[in-house]
Enzyme design. Structure first.
Site, mmCIF file in Angstrom:
data_model
loop_
_atom_site.group_PDB
_atom_site.id
_atom_site.type_symbol
_atom_site.label_atom_id
_atom_site.label_comp_id
_atom_site.label_asym_id
_atom_site.label_seq_id
_atom_site.Cartn_x
_atom_site.Cartn_y
_atom_site.Cartn_z
ATOM 1 N N HIS A 92 0.446 -1.470 -0.072
ATOM 2 C CA HIS A 92 -0.336 0.033 0.038
ATOM 3 C C HIS A 92 0.472 0.983 0.351
ATOM 4 O O HIS A 92 0.652 2.260 -0.593
ATOM 5 C CB HIS A 92 -0.230 -0.170 0.950
ATOM 6 C CG HIS A 92 -0.886 0.389 2.361
ATOM 7 N ND1 HIS A 92 0.139 -0.839 3.223
ATOM 8 C CD2 HIS A 92 -0.195 1.242 3.368
ATOM 9 C CE1 HIS A 92 0.816 -0.211 4.573
ATOM 10 N NE2 HIS A 92 0.298 1.606 4.165
ATOM 11 N N LYS A 152 0.041 5.238 -2.183
ATOM 12 C CA LYS A 152 0.672 6.750 -1.453
ATOM 13 C C LYS A 152 1.051 7.581 -2.470
ATOM 14 O O LYS A 152 1.980 8.028 -2.766
ATOM 15 C CB LYS A 152 1.759 6.948 -0.059
ATOM 16 C CG LYS A 152 0.960 5.790 0.799
ATOM 17 C CD LYS A 152 1.709 5.931 1.833
ATOM 18 C CE LYS A 152 1.948 4.724 3.146
ATOM 19 N NZ LYS A 152 0.521 5.058 4.025
ATOM 20 N N GLU A 200 6.528 5.045 13.427
ATOM 21 C CA GLU A 200 5.074 5.217 13.684
ATOM 22 C C GLU A 200 5.632 5.020 15.295
ATOM 23 O O GLU A 200 6.605 4.513 16.144
ATOM 24 C CB GLU A 200 5.068 3.132 13.710
ATOM 25 C CG GLU A 200 4.802 2.844 12.368
ATOM 26 C CD GLU A 200 4.231 1.480 12.248
ATOM 27 O OE1 GLU A 200 2.627 2.139 12.087
ATOM 28 O OE2 GLU A 200 4.360 0.979 12.608
ATOM 29 N N HIS A 235 7.662 -2.365 2.170
ATOM 30 C CA HIS A 235 7.316 -1.295 2.157
ATOM 31 C C HIS A 235 8.758 0.095 2.270
ATOM 32 O O HIS A 235 8.356 0.849 1.373
ATOM 33 C CB HIS A 235 6.647 -0.081 3.741
ATOM 34 C CG HIS A 235 5.781 -0.693 3.909
ATOM 35 N ND1 HIS A 235 5.061 -1.224 2.285
ATOM 36 C CD2 HIS A 235 4.921 -0.906 4.827
ATOM 37 C CE1 HIS A 235 3.761 -2.294 3.203
ATOM 38 N NE2 HIS A 235 3.568 -2.227 4.639
ATOM 39 N N LYS A 254 8.026 1.007 15.690
ATOM 40 C CA LYS A 254 6.883 1.060 16.630
ATOM 41 C C LYS A 254 7.675 1.537 17.907
ATOM 42 O O LYS A 254 8.483 1.713 18.000
ATOM 43 C CB LYS A 254 6.276 -0.252 16.726
ATOM 44 C CG LYS A 254 5.942 -1.149 15.401
ATOM 45 C CD LYS A 254 5.220 -2.112 15.303
ATOM 46 C CE LYS A 254 4.554 -2.181 14.389
ATOM 47 N NZ LYS A 254 4.107 -1.918 13.450
HETATM 48 C C1 BG6 Z 1 1.907 -2.593 7.738
HETATM 49 C C2 BG6 Z 1 2.039 -3.073 8.430
HETATM 50 O O1 BG6 Z 1 1.548 -2.758 6.248
HETATM 51 O O2 BG6 Z 1 1.925 -1.466 7.242
HETATM 52 C C3 BG6 Z 1 1.837 -3.052 10.045
HETATM 53 O O3 BG6 Z 1 1.605 -4.187 8.148
HETATM 54 C C4 BG6 Z 1 2.363 -0.897 9.941
HETATM 55 O O4 BG6 Z 1 2.674 -2.798 11.031
HETATM 56 C C5 BG6 Z 1 1.679 -0.015 8.298
HETATM 57 O O5 BG6 Z 1 1.801 -0.320 11.044
HETATM 58 C C6 BG6 Z 1 2.317 0.923 8.578
HETATM 59 O O6 BG6 Z 1 1.162 1.393 7.630
HETATM 60 P P1 BG6 Z 1 1.347 3.600 7.761
HETATM 61 O O7 BG6 Z 1 -0.168 3.086 5.642
HETATM 62 O O8 BG6 Z 1 0.312 3.282 8.827
HETATM 63 O O9 BG6 Z 1 2.589 4.047 7.568
#
Ligand code: BG6
Length: 474
Positions: free
Chosen positions: A169, A173, A207, A231, A327
């Protein structure tokens, strides 16, 4: 010119009663309905192990959309959307699903744990549904190189690679896509985008959340599998790739894979694994990772990872790429920071200025999406003193709108059969090959206080550079 209206097809959400469907998929599909971007004709079929009928599914969808849709919910588009919704209990099986399909083509989204992918895809094939199906799956695609390769084999036994959409995902963005436009749509920056002008590239995905209710899942995963292999490598590929010959999906994906092929596999000596201890974030006390539900008291799973990487290419030889994610860090912030070489000091020798900061380009992926460039300016007054200042672009100010949700963009692209923002099989496998050395010989895990910028050990791997936010002490 790209067409925005997808051809007629049904959409099947397998795992429609789960969390991903409620939080992301149903709201995204609804918002596509609002924008007129769903197929002119086609059902949205929920398929799950729930004792629901069509109406129960509609009420569930309505509640999820009201709670999670970025635009809220409005009567007219909801009515349009609701007429598409159908539900099939998974115990009825794929044959019943086949009998309820209305279109020849369908997009099947597997919103289920990855351990179920291979079985479900094989059942889909056995039910004679391979023809006409495009499949969407979510990370993680395997848990190391061997399992990822096996998964690709299992998928290809039923569906050709062109029918598979692997979602990361982060590629949905807006700011990640904007990095491409920024690099290749402006003549100023691309000329400087190489080892001659750039001293370091840093990618941070920070995060403030912990592992929430996902402790048991996270224990088996850790930050390297959860964020770095996917990511962060996507951000790295987009930031470091060569210009593609077009924005055609394969042209772009070829260039992204080339970056990963040129990247040196991770070196455990230049990798730090961390785990959060108790601490305070935004004035709230938070528990240590090992006190989270579903987590072993003696866990050595990493909730933080930092690494120094090198890309063996003409463009990047010798430029360190610093990657870190964690995290329970002090705030949520994803950025790509490009540091340029310092200007020579000789002109300022007699002025008492000892050091000129380097120009820095910061791409803010989230939150507060935008791009800023710092440069050195003279402070007002009779003395020659300097200070870094910023030119800033922010989405909110320039476009007076917030970017659409990543899932809307990605679902729409999959409906249009556009693979540009999806991960190809070779990208997945090369990503695992890069992280495999630290998965097989992981460096010991060190703790960091929740609410900090991570373990101090990460400073040491920055080499002569440094992590830019840590430097600012914020
Ligand atoms: C997910 C992870 O793919 O991405 C999560 O499994 C993480 O652990 C999340 O919190 C973060 O996504 P975003 O869009 O909030 O940065």
């Amino acid at each position: 010119m790209k067409m925005y209206s997808p051809p007629d097809q049904d959409i099947v959400v397998v795992g429609a009663s789960g969390d991903l469907a409620a939080r992301k998929l149903l709201p995204a599909l609804y918002n596509l309905e609002v924008e007129g971007l769903l197929p002119g004709t086609g059902l949205v079929i929920g398929y799950a192990e729930s004792d629901w009928d069509d109406d129960a599914f509609r009420s569930h969808a309505r509640e999820s959309i009201a709670q999670f849709s970025r635009t809220g919910i409005a009567d007219v588009p909801w009515q349009r959307f609701a007429t598409r919704l159908r539900f099939i209990n998974a115990s009825a099986g794929w044959d019943v699903l086949r009998s309820r399909l209305e279109q020849r083509q369908r997009l099947v989204y597997l919103a289920v744990p990855p351990s179920a992918f291979a079985t479900l895809v094989s059942a889909l094939g056995a039910a004679g549904l391979a023809e006409g199906t495009s499949l969407v799956i979510e990370k993680p695609f395997g848990r190391d190189l061997a399992t990822a390769t096996q998964l690709n084999r299992d998928l290809h036994a039923v569906l050709a690679e062109e029918r598979i959409f692997r979602i990361d995902h982060y590629l949905g963005k807006e700011t990640v896509q904007n990095l491409l436009v920024f690099r290749f749509g402006n003549s100023v920056f691309e000329r400087l985008w190489n080892r001659d002008a750039i001293s370091q590239v840093e990618i941070t995905v920070a995060e403030s959340l912990g592992v929430e209710h996902r402790g048991a899942f996270y224990e088996e995963t850790g930050a390297i599998r959860d964020i770095v292999q996917n990511h962060m490598f996507q951000l790295l590929s987009v930031a470091a790739m060569e210009p593609p010959i077009s924005f055609d999906a394969e042209a772009l994906r070829n260039e992204k894979v080339k970056v990963l092929r040129a990247a040196q596999p991770l070196d455990p000596k230049h990798t730090v694994r961390g785990q959060y201890a108790a601490g305070t974030i935004d004035g709230q006390k938070v528990a240590a990772y090992t006190d989270e539900p579903g987590v072993s008291r003696t866990s050595t799973t990493e909730t933080y990872a930092a690494m120094r990487m090198f890309i063996d290419s003409w463009r990047w030889e010798g430029v360190p790429f610093l990657l870190r994610t964690g995290k329970r860090l002090c705030r949520r912030e994803s950025v790509v920071v490009v540091s340029f070489n310092r200007a020579p000091l000789h002109l300022f020798h007699d002025t008492g200025i000892e050091r000129l900061d380097s120009n820095r380009l910061v791409v803010r992926v989230q939150p507060d999406e935008g791009i800023s460039l710092s440069f050195i300016a003279k402070q007002p007054g009779p003395a020659l003193t300097t200070q870094p200042v910023e030119m800033d672009f922010s989405y909110g100010t320039s476009f007076k709108t917030s970017p659409p949700e990543a899932y809307e963009r990605l679902l729409h692209d999959a409906l249009l059969d556009d693979h540009t923002l999806f991960i190809r099989e070779d990208e997945v496998e090369r990503g695992w090959a890069i992280v495999d050395p630290v998965l097989t010989a992981p460096p010991p895990v060190v703790t960091y206080e929740a609410g900090s910028w991570g373990p101090v050990e990460a400073e040491a791997i920055a080499g002569p550079g440094h992590w830019h936010m840590a430097e600012e002490g914020t």
